[in-house]
Scaffold this motif. Structure first.
Motif, short mmCIF file in Angstrom:
data_model
loop_
_atom_site.label_atom_id
_atom_site.label_comp_id
_atom_site.label_asym_id
_atom_site.label_seq_id
_atom_site.Cartn_x
_atom_site.Cartn_y
_atom_site.Cartn_z
N GLY A 81 0.83 -1.20 0.00
CA GLY A 81 0.00 0.00 0.00
C GLY A 81 0.87 1.25 0.00
O GLY A 81 1.93 1.27 -0.64
N PHE A 82 0.42 2.24 0.72
CA PHE A 82 1.08 3.54 0.69
C PHE A 82 1.52 3.95 2.10
O PHE A 82 1.25 3.24 3.06
CB PHE A 82 0.15 4.56 0.05
N ASN A 112 0.11 1.00 4.25
CA ASN A 112 -1.22 1.10 4.86
C ASN A 112 -2.17 -0.03 4.45
O ASN A 112 -3.37 0.08 4.63
CB ASN A 112 -1.83 2.48 4.60
N ASP A 113 -1.63 -1.12 3.94
CA ASP A 113 -2.46 -2.32 3.78
C ASP A 113 -3.05 -2.71 5.14
O ASP A 113 -2.43 -2.48 6.17
CB ASP A 113 -1.60 -3.50 3.28
#
Lengths: 714, 714
Positions: free
Chosen positions: B185-186, B462-463
């Motif tokens: 994610g980010f 941010n998974d």
């Protein structure tokens, strides 16, 4: 282990989860008489059918009962005894039951459901049914909502069908997982791991949508990338479609008009070119081979730099119809956006979409639906309804709302948007006389359109809580509810959502519901009171930028919209100005065009008035505007107070999140007030009236603020 | 409600949460004799002190007990009765207790802890203590891990101190929240909502790090943006530092060397320029005013296009020391990266970092630590240890591992990296004779360095599950454990992690632990067997690209590294080649330089050998290589089987996630095998040996694969 300890244990493990569970919390029912009623009236569950959809409905009932009541009624394979919940589609009912419900079924469309207390052989039962399994699933979610909101289930007799066909989210998600105008993290679609990795998020997303009746999703940004139409990506789209299908959700894609050139090796994308026509037909065929229920394409063409038929001397009708022909054999639709305005058109931007599209009425193929934003500019805190509504009787129009808060404080500001949506839907176009509301245009009843639809630009990202702000979940929820029934009241929606999401305690519900309802007017007041619009800062649209006047396209500059000068402020769209009001029905034109009748909330949208103009409350425009800005700030302060009082009713994690966000909103409401008043004061030359707080900084400070990495900047 | 139903309820609400909870699941203890032992020996909790850190320790104990045992022992304000757990720092203990532990305290450094069964006035107690509250928190987490792994707590006598000072994550996170080489994610850092919105993630991140002893975090990418050093961002950094502080975690930033120009309005960033020197001093002062315990700067200078002292004719020492002077008054450190190689240097890239940095030994200020990647190229599935280790006795060196799997299948492939880390740490540099392991260089014992450290490039995003792959959590965990103690065995780490994350059932642990341990050799086999390296596809480094030879810089091309030709394959770094082996100690040089002694796992790293070269097992190199590729594929197949058997021991959600990911890994292992063998076959001109599956596609197919939106492409 005592019961007490176990319930503490549950709250421990579930706390970080609440944010994720949206309005499907299925909180344990604390009202013991209601709980008893449910238990006494629901002693068994009989689920009929075996489809994936029915399995989902069954699991949802089990989860809901377990979490709300602590146990699941006996699951029966056949109807025995009384007080059973029967869930199954029409064709799975036995003949007697089917016949007894005949008149109920006649009230339903394909997606409608029945929830009804009935007697079968003198035994009381409760049935949830519909014409197919998806309808049953909708009924199950609705029944669970009845329980979540602690309503009685005695003598239920509900037959409810959605009023629109296409209830759809538009994801402005790029293939690199950035989201244009996304403020809740990044795209849910993990293209890299698709098609073989199915993220639990996809399932939970589908479940949440189905629970409010959303039945379509456009996966990709309207500013489109042709690669989504290549086999490499279609394989991934197919995997998502497979996940969504049992939840009744169809997948749609955005079609980049120049795709035949970019991925098809053609020299042109001219919609009259036979190779181009063939390319799209083949592409549609390829897609439908993978995804037999593919919904169709959403197209942004010849708008803000996107390619389109005009690049080849063709018009929107040529473009839309060519694509419509490609998907028609498979039952697909083309959603063609009317969001157009040109840098080469000196006309008032507010007039351009109508000017371009209204003459096309009746020329589109029957599987084309024109998608029109709720207002003529762009998703402002307040806009009068778009003049195209009601103006194209022979063309299905779907409305496009923006759920993501591009111009409304991103996911930081608490703004309950169903209030805004309702205001638009209730607006009377007068196109077929009084009562010709936007809702009636949209649901097809005004003009008898065959396809109908409502689109919402999604506010969903991969944040733990999906939407960035816990209360932004209510906007997703409320959009879905209004898409199902555009006549719903936003107060009803707020109350439902609060009960499903937080608590049924009236001491919590009442003030917090009021706070939600007020929140929309608060943001209008502290950002753009009295009809002001599009004065947000450049590009990212976060925070005030009424001074911006240096952008290449005039209609991108806030100064284009407020037109403040020594004499006054406002965009004259009356007969003395651009005469944009001429695009409305005569009754509406007269209403907006006359200073006496124009509502003050729309005043500066339609009129340029002097700083000394007297408002209805006797204040001058300048003083009234300043007081409106202050009122917006005060409203946020009150929201903070309401929220503080709500602390004891809810979990501490979500309480704190909202508390922090309201504190930012309060800061930023003051920022808006101070920056705008200092800027406009340069023109009015007047002091701030009593009751308006003095700005904490000088205008230059506000002008100096820059946000180089603001999220969502497309 | 029966107990049975409640436990189902718990598993329902918590299922999507398990992924998020990492190794802090605190699963209910199912072994009843162990549970009884814990209950009998832990009847009260006495927590001493009042700091935020101590409050966190107390809450952690409460959570742990509640979830593992179903209830919390009585919380006491003073010591009464027996079988209490006492947790508090040395200064908060009463004199008698303090004195009785004097010899234990002498074994500890500042961060070390004691967990000890003791008798106070003849009453049995258990104490967790250390020289300060952070040490107590470490002790608490370690004690909870003892419980999570179901070990006895009778007669505990543990005194454990971290062997390195700086145990730090390097986040290659950009200000727009993309992550260079991020596959989960980010970025966690939501700069837009900071400083006023504290995401629950920040707290949970700090907690997870503290639980394994990680005590530092570099928030920003080594390819740095100067804006992070402006007040607008420092305010946000300060907010994060405030969250992390009670967990013992210091914040560090990357310093863009040209920041004085970009945000300081200076004309130069020359480290000898007095204005530049002053600017950095002021900047440091400004930062420390906000964050008194700010850790310091990590700097990538004159590497891969980043600005640095060489832009002004200065060297790395000049640059590092200038910054070191700026932070020295506040106790800050400079972590200066040795990852340098030049497009203008025709030398073997593997030699360049050593060539440049070794002569600087002894020239750095004492608060500079040089950060050296584990190998001389770049985080390959296997690399011999970096020749700089042991070569700079007067300079503290910290090792940089990559936890994120840039060259190891992103977050899709299950690869247990502690096995790789252990291999490097155990490597013997021989620089001070036999036994001069990399671990001893790193922990300062070999050369008596004052500062020591281990850095890991984070795999966190941010998974929902933080790391993309459920098993990638083990790499974060394992990195932390090895940073604390570089002598830990990776099997021990795998077992701990599995027990804390999934289950204590031996029938689960044993095969899955073996699977983890094997996984590293599997990825080497199917990607880069026998010392092959850097043959991944361009830019994104996902999938095979041994054919790539068209990049502007020669040393970015896979062909530079494998040098396959008709005669053979491999990079000759022996005396007949680039003589890179000369950078190692004579014993090591001799070992690697001689075909007889060079381990086959490093063969093609150091030697160019003919296709007919006879391997130790009697196979030709070509056949052996092909069989290694096949072996890697077979190993993944076996991993799938192991995982299938594990189904009954764990929750279905994580089971399915790993199952899907292993299926992708299996597909991609075959892709690697087929693509590489087809490519190398062009040079060897030989058939595949028996036992190697025929490729499913032709080479051109593999060459045609493109991944334009692969994540993490910096």
């Amino acid at each position: 282990m005592s019961y007490l300890i176990l319930s503490v244990l549950i709250s421990f493990s579930a706390s970080a989860q609440k944010d994720y569970k949206l309005w499907l919390q299925y909180n344990a029912i604390v009202n013991s008489s209601i709980a008893l009623e449910y238990k006494n009236n629901l002693k068994g569950i009989v689920v009929l059918g075996n489809s994936e959809t029915i399995k989902i409905a069954k699991k949802e009932l089990e989860t809901g009962f377990l979490e709300m009541l602590g146990n699941v009624p006996e699951i029966k394979t056949a109807l025995k005894g009384e007080y059973n919940l029967i869930a199954g589609s029409q064709s799975n009912l036995d003949t007697e039951l089917k016949n007894s419900l005949q008149s109920d079924f006649q009230k339903l469309n394909e997606e409608g459901f029945i929830i009804k207390s009935i007697a079968v052989k003198n035994k009381k039962q409760l049935i949830i049914t519909g014409k197919n399994d998806i309808a049953v699933l909708y009924g199950v979610f609705n029944f669970l909502r009845i329980m979540q909101t602690n309503k009685t289930i005695k003598n239920l007799n509900i037959a409810d069908s959605p009023k629109t066909n296409i209830r759809i989210l538009n994801h402005w998600d790029n293939l690199d997982r950035t989201i244009e105008r996304g403020y809740a993290g990044f795209s849910l679609w993990n293209w890299q791991k698709l098609p073989d990795f199915i993220d639990q998020r996809y399932i939970d997303y589908a479940r949440a949508n189905a629970s409010v009746g959303i039945n379509g999703t456009v996966l990709t940004n309207v500013n489109a990338n042709a690669l989504i139409l290549t086999p490499q990506y279609l394989e991934k789209v197919e995997a998502l479609a497979n996940v969504f299908r049992p939840y009744g959700i169809k997948v749609y894609l955005t079609a980049r008009f120049s795709a035949p050139i970019e991925i098809g090796n053609l020299k042109t994308a001219d919609p009259k070119d036979s190779e181009v026509i063939k390319w799209w037909k083949n592409k549609a065929s390829e897609i439908y081979k993978r995804i037999p229920d593919f919904g169709g394409f959403l197209v942004k063409a010849n708008s803000e730099g996107q390619p389109g038929p005009q690049n080849y001397g063709r018009d929107h009708v040529d473009g839309a119809n060519m694509l419509a022909d490609a998907v028609a054999p498979f039952g697909g639709v083309i959603m063609w956006r009317a969001f157009v305005y040109s840098e080469h058109d000196a006309n008032d931007r507010a007039k351009q979409a109508y000017a371009e599209f209204e003459p096309y009425d009746g020329k589109f193929k029957e599987n084309v639906i024109v998608q029109v934003k709720n207002g003529a500019i762009d998703f402002q805190p307040r806009e009068p309804f778009h003049p195209l509504f009601g103006a194209m009787p022979k063309t299905p129009l779907m409305i496009e709302f923006q759920i993501t808060q591009e111009y409304l404080g991103f996911s930081t500001h608490l703004v309950f948007l169903p209030k805004l949506f309702q205001e638009v839907l209730e607006s009377d176009t007068y196109k077929k006389g009084k009562g010709s509301t936007v809702a009636k245009v949209i649901d097809g009843t005004l003009h008898g359109n065959k396809i109908t639809g409502i689109a919402g630009v999604a506010n969903i990202g991969n944040d733990l809580n999906w939407t960035g702000h816990p209360f932004a979940q209510a906007n997703w929820y409320g959009f879905g509810r209004l898409a199902w029934n555009p006549y719903l009241d936003s107060e009803t929606i707020a109350e439902e959502w609060l009960k499903c999401t937080f608590s049924n305690d009236e001491n919590f519900i009442k003030p917090v519901k009021n706070m939600m309802i007020e929140s929309r007017e608060a943001v209008v007041n502290y950002m753009t009171p009295l009809g002001l619009h599009h004065i947000m800062d450049t590009g990212h649209h976060y925070g005030p930028g009424p001074w911006v006047s240096n952008l290449s396209r005039p209609e991108w500059n806030p100064t284009y919209y407020h037109k403040a000068d020594k004499n006054g402020i406002g965009f004259d769209r009356s007969e003395s100005g651009t005469n944009a009001i001429l695009q409305y029905a005569p009754e509406v034109k007269a209403f907006f065009g006359n200073l006496e009748t124009c509502p003050e909330k729309d005043l500066l949208w339609f009129h340029h008035v002097s700083w000394d103009y007297k408002l209805k409350n006797g204040e001058t425009l300048w003083n009234g505007m300043a007081l409106k800005y202050q009122e917006g700030v005060n409203q946020v302060k009150e929201m903070q107070q309401v929220w503080k009082n709500a602390e004891k009713y809810i979990d501490s994690e979500r309480f704190k999140e909202v508390e922090m966000l309201l504190e930012i909103q309060y800061k930023e409401a003051k920022w808006w007030r101070d920056a705008c008043l200092l800027y406009f004061q340069q023109f009015s030359g007047k002091d701030l009236p009593a009751g308006v707080e003095k700005p904490a900084q000088a205008l230059d400070y506000f002008k100096s603020l820059k946000f180089p990495f603001a999220p969502g900047n497309g």
